[in-house]
Design a protein around this motif. Sequence first.
Motif: not given
Length: 758
Positions: A473, A475-478, A502, A506, A509, A537, A540-541, A544
């Motif tokens: 993704e 805009y996420l750090w998965l 995750d 994120s 991030y 980010v 998106a964070f 999610r």
Amino acid sequence: MTEKQIVFQKACWIKAPSEAFKEEKEETVTAEGTGGEVVAGRSESEKEQLNPVFRKCFSLQKTPVRAVLRSSACGIYRIFVNGSCVSHGLLDPGFTDYEKRIQFQEKDVTDLLSEENEIRLLTAGGWALANLLGQGKHFFRDHISVIAELSLFFEDGTCEIIGSDESWECFSSFLISSSHYDGEVIDYSAEPELLGCTVADHLESNLFLQEKEPVARQERIPAEKLIITPSGKRIIDFGQNLSGFAEVRVNGKRGDRIVLRHGEALSGDGELYTKNLRTAKQQMTYILGKDGMNILHPYFSYQGFRFVLLEEYPYQADPADFTAQAIYTDMKRTGIFSCGNEKIDRLYSCILWNQRSNFIEIPTDCPQRDERLGWLGDAEVFCRSAAFNYDVYSFYRTWLKDVASEQLSDGSIRAIAPFNRNGYPFRTSAAWADAVTIIPWELYIQYGDTSCMEEMFPVMCRYVDYLHSAGPEEYLWLSGNHYGDWLALDGPDPRHPLTDKDFIASAYYAHSAELLVKCGNVLGKDVRKYKNIYSEVRKAFRERFIKEGLPTAMTEAGCALALCFGLLEEEEKPKTARKLAEICEGYKNRLMCGVVGAPLILYALSENGYEKTAFDMLLCEETPSWLGMLRFGATTLWERPDTFTEEGIKDIRNASFNHYMFGSVLSWITECAVGIKASEDGPGYRIFEWKPLPEERLGKAGIDFLSRAGRIKASWEIRGKEVIYSLKVPGGVLAGVCLPGKERMELEGGDYSFAAPL
Ligand code: BGC
């Protein structure tokens, strides 16, 4: 401090001739990587380097008006001119990524020269040759080399240069062995033997003048007592865990042999506990060179210890003959904290000693086992606390140069610096790698100096670009290989903690992107791209990881991250804060979170209406907790707060008794309990906020802090039903003051005192 890269004019790197290597040996090694992985057993074939002494003798026909000596080593060295030591520090040239940058030292030696002269360098392997994690591999190289250049300036305007070359001689040393982790064997009865002339060596690293403080001798601690263990062994107890060495005074005979072993704790059976050293031996062996009084200490190795076992000591053991000598980077002391609660004062002392023990050239994780590495995560979480105790600006700034130089081409950042190329491949992990944005920003806030931030800005940009492209993704750090809330005790295995990795990655991030934007704004850079990344980010964070106003990671670390990293809307904060307080209370206020949660959790509580729960956690004494460590005699905080229990030391991999990660709580004590916080509007304490939290269980609390803007003193004291507040604001500084129950005030330089009801 812009590093001055210098090309030595006439000197070349030299190494010892092949006589200075012991026979080749075969060794099979099996070791465990830091992530717990087993590094397969393998056979090592290597030549063992002796510790050469390099010498140059020369005559002078005329007296120079000025003589400047520059020197360095890939290894570790001490340099003497006509017998006088002219080294800057104890562990020169310091610890850097030797393949890229090596510091050199410079000294004016004019007054030491005469007609006949000698330059001598005593050497050992130090960090460069250290056997990292017991893997049987040298950290950087398998041999020592040195470089030295003496520039002589004469009255007639001429200059002569004597540089290291193949005319320099090489001798054997009384340092029979010297190892970063294992200690030394020093034979003072050994006669130096000429091994031959030196050999030119090739090293591509750039040489830079060392500008930060060197490692120096610091506190001297007399032995507290002699312990006779159940098995009849003699142990000297210094009463304080520290890094350095034991200095011993013995009245003996030439040829007498002394063996000392160092450890941090006694095990349940009352014997020296050394299991937590892993493969590090921490052992000093001395052979006396003369009859009578001898003062003994190591040259190039240091130990993490409180106890010294007299393994071989052919004398009566008198504690008066033993002194523990602390060594660390010679930083200026800036902050002192004290309060009315003896246990919190002891906690403070533990944290101070954690810092002293681990600020030796670079910020290390621990000072005792076969690791002692510059872990970025540890350095990052402790940075603000460290900046209270000492002026750490050039200490961190110099180390960050290695962090920067080792950034990978995709922008990722490894978890340790200096990085070793021979060992375990250290990964890019959230909260560790983010040191590249967090530390420069913290240093700017604490010191008001933009130079480190400026140097690190391109690194930060490349790092956030890397995050942008990492994982599935945008805009996420998965995914990725993260340490997570390392060593949290809220799950079944502290090495694989509960909080969703995750979620943590994120959150970092977002945090790094936000800090990058802030740094860019201060530096006047165009950060529109990163502003956009940050807002995407965060969005998106939230989509999610925030459900019905609450973080999906319903753990201490999860709630603390959401609250402290600005990932919640104002109206959502009370609900998460309440949940967090409930989780803490459910754990009976013990310290269940790990390296990610611990620096934030008390802020998350007290800044959102749960001051009492924050103090409950700080003051909790049940294991695991900060004060719980003191119940078991801690004089430095541990890697895991549950290492020692009523049943004795737990047999765990992470049983260091000297890790500063949990000492990150100090910044909450000074910024929230005492209440002094540097403001982003006037970094370096040109503007600061004072918002104290008087607490009956502390009775009183105060700091005396030498900021770059002047000395700040702040304290509160509960007297009956009243609190007396005192504040000293340096001239030219502005303080925003928020006392409980009073209107906010702005105060300029001066001494103030207020009384208010409790
Ligand atoms: C170190 C830590 C470090 C960690 C990475 C350990 O071996 O001692 O302090 O941060 O590895 O998870």
